[in-house]
Design a protein around this motif. Sequence first.
Motif, PDB file in Angstrom:
ATOM      1  N   ARG A 199       6.975 -21.719 -21.493  1.00 53.19           N
ATOM      2  CA  ARG A 199       5.852 -21.688 -22.435  1.00 53.19           C
ATOM      3  C   ARG A 199       5.600 -23.102 -22.964  1.00 53.19           C
ATOM      4  O   ARG A 199       6.507 -23.935 -22.998  1.00 53.19           O
ATOM      5  N   GLY A 200       4.373 -23.343 -23.354  1.00 56.14           N
ATOM      6  CA  GLY A 200       4.031 -24.647 -23.908  1.00 56.14           C
ATOM      7  C   GLY A 200       2.537 -24.872 -23.905  1.00 56.14           C
ATOM      8  O   GLY A 200       1.758 -24.051 -23.389  1.00 56.14           O
ATOM      9  N   PRO A 201       2.129 -26.001 -24.486  1.00 56.76           N
ATOM     10  CA  PRO A 201       0.685 -26.281 -24.553  1.00 56.76           C
ATOM     11  C   PRO A 201       0.071 -26.542 -23.188  1.00 56.76           C
ATOM     12  O   PRO A 201      -1.129 -26.369 -23.004  1.00 56.76           O
ATOM     13  N   ASP A 202       0.883 -26.976 -22.236  1.00 57.88           N
ATOM     14  CA  ASP A 202       0.368 -27.292 -20.905  1.00 57.88           C
ATOM     15  C   ASP A 202       0.677 -26.132 -19.972  1.00 57.88           C
ATOM     16  O   ASP A 202       1.831 -25.976 -19.511  1.00 57.88           O
ATOM     17  N   PRO A 203      -0.297 -25.258 -19.663  1.00 55.86           N
ATOM     18  CA  PRO A 203      -0.018 -24.089 -18.821  1.00 55.86           C
ATOM     19  C   PRO A 203       0.387 -24.474 -17.404  1.00 55.86           C
ATOM     20  O   PRO A 203       1.164 -23.763 -16.756  1.00 55.86           O
ATOM     21  N   VAL A 204      -0.145 -25.586 -16.893  1.00 60.02           N
ATOM     22  CA  VAL A 204       0.226 -26.013 -15.540  1.00 60.02           C
ATOM     23  C   VAL A 204       1.703 -26.371 -15.465  1.00 60.02           C
ATOM     24  O   VAL A 204       2.436 -25.956 -14.557  1.00 60.02           O
ATOM     25  N   ARG A 205       2.146 -27.143 -16.441  1.00 57.39           N
ATOM     26  CA  ARG A 205       3.559 -27.533 -16.486  1.00 57.39           C
ATOM     27  C   ARG A 205       4.454 -26.316 -16.716  1.00 57.39           C
ATOM     28  O   ARG A 205       5.539 -26.197 -16.121  1.00 57.39           O
ATOM     29  N   ALA A 206       4.014 -25.406 -17.572  1.00 60.86           N
ATOM     30  CA  ALA A 206       4.795 -24.193 -17.832  1.00 60.86           C
ATOM     31  C   ALA A 206       4.950 -23.363 -16.558  1.00 60.86           C
ATOM     32  O   ALA A 206       6.034 -22.850 -16.245  1.00 60.86           O
ATOM     33  N   ARG A 224       4.832 -24.529 -13.512  1.00 62.01           N
ATOM     34  CA  ARG A 224       5.713 -25.262 -12.614  1.00 62.01           C
ATOM     35  C   ARG A 224       7.176 -25.060 -13.020  1.00 62.01           C
ATOM     36  O   ARG A 224       8.059 -24.907 -12.167  1.00 62.01           O
TER      37      ARG A 224
END
Length: 336
Positions: A36-43, A45
């Motif tokens: 989880r986090g503000p960056d859905p792409v990174r989350a 990944r």
Amino acid sequence: MQQLFWALGTVVIGVVGCAGYFYVSNLVLDTLLPGRGPDPVRAGRNINRANLIRPWLFLAPAILALGIYLVYPVIESVWLSLHDRSGQNFVGLSNYVWMLNDPGFRESMFNNMLWLLVVPAAATGFGLAAAALTDRIWWGNIAKSLIFMPMAISFVGASVIWKFIYDYRAPGEPQIGILNALVTWFGGDPQAWLTIPFWNNFFLMVILVWIQTGFAMVILSAALRGIPEETVEAAVLDGANPIQIFFRIKMPQIWGTIAVVWTTITILVLKVFDIVLAMTNGQWRTQVLANLMFDWMFRGGGDFGRGAAIAVVIMVLVIPIMVWNIRRANAEMKGH
């Protein structure tokens, strides 16, 4: 009672330790790779990477244990087999040259081959017969339980039981051994069965056949019940008798399972040790490879080089059968 408490404590510590390891390792993984986090792409990944790593967290303790207790001993055994009795001085292939010229090793190889010819065939055959016959009687489950019961006995315990069966007393004395009691009851002379060269090997084989028949019966019974009823009914309509149905309809459909059972028992036979040690200790020409390895490794001053060389031979004999067995089992699973 102290040993019981230590055993229970070891079990509790092991279970709690495993649960704690899995919890902490997954917690660390989720912390390092948050999903989880503000960056859905990174989350996304991170989730993919965590899913790739997570199975290895569960496998890591088993891989570590296998490395310590299986891979390392194999490498060390091969290395020791190239050294002298002390395990310090390198001697190359001298221990293997000794084996080829040693009468005791040749006797052990002959006896192991004899065990390989008799025990897997007998145990699988009796197990198949028991599986087929117990499925046709109303008290079949009781019979299966009785046949399978020896599997719950250790090899040493089974050897002690059969030692009483083969027990010998001088002529004229009461025979406490069941076999000699029957022989004398029919008017014969008692025999020291375990001291009769060549034939005493078969008396030892009976013990392993007695134990492994239950294993073969359970596996083959499940295979027989998995045969489609349509094939059997079609054979009955064509006029086939029960014997023809069994050998021409049922056996071809479970041949893969028979082969797996056969090879599994074969691997066990190549490593047979306990029975020979408890019954004869390799005397009277009953020596086998595992017992010979034990003698050279831990007796007579301890020759680590020769003992390790015999261990390597046992491993080399077992590996091809084990690999074939695993491949066959995998093929059976894919077929279902």
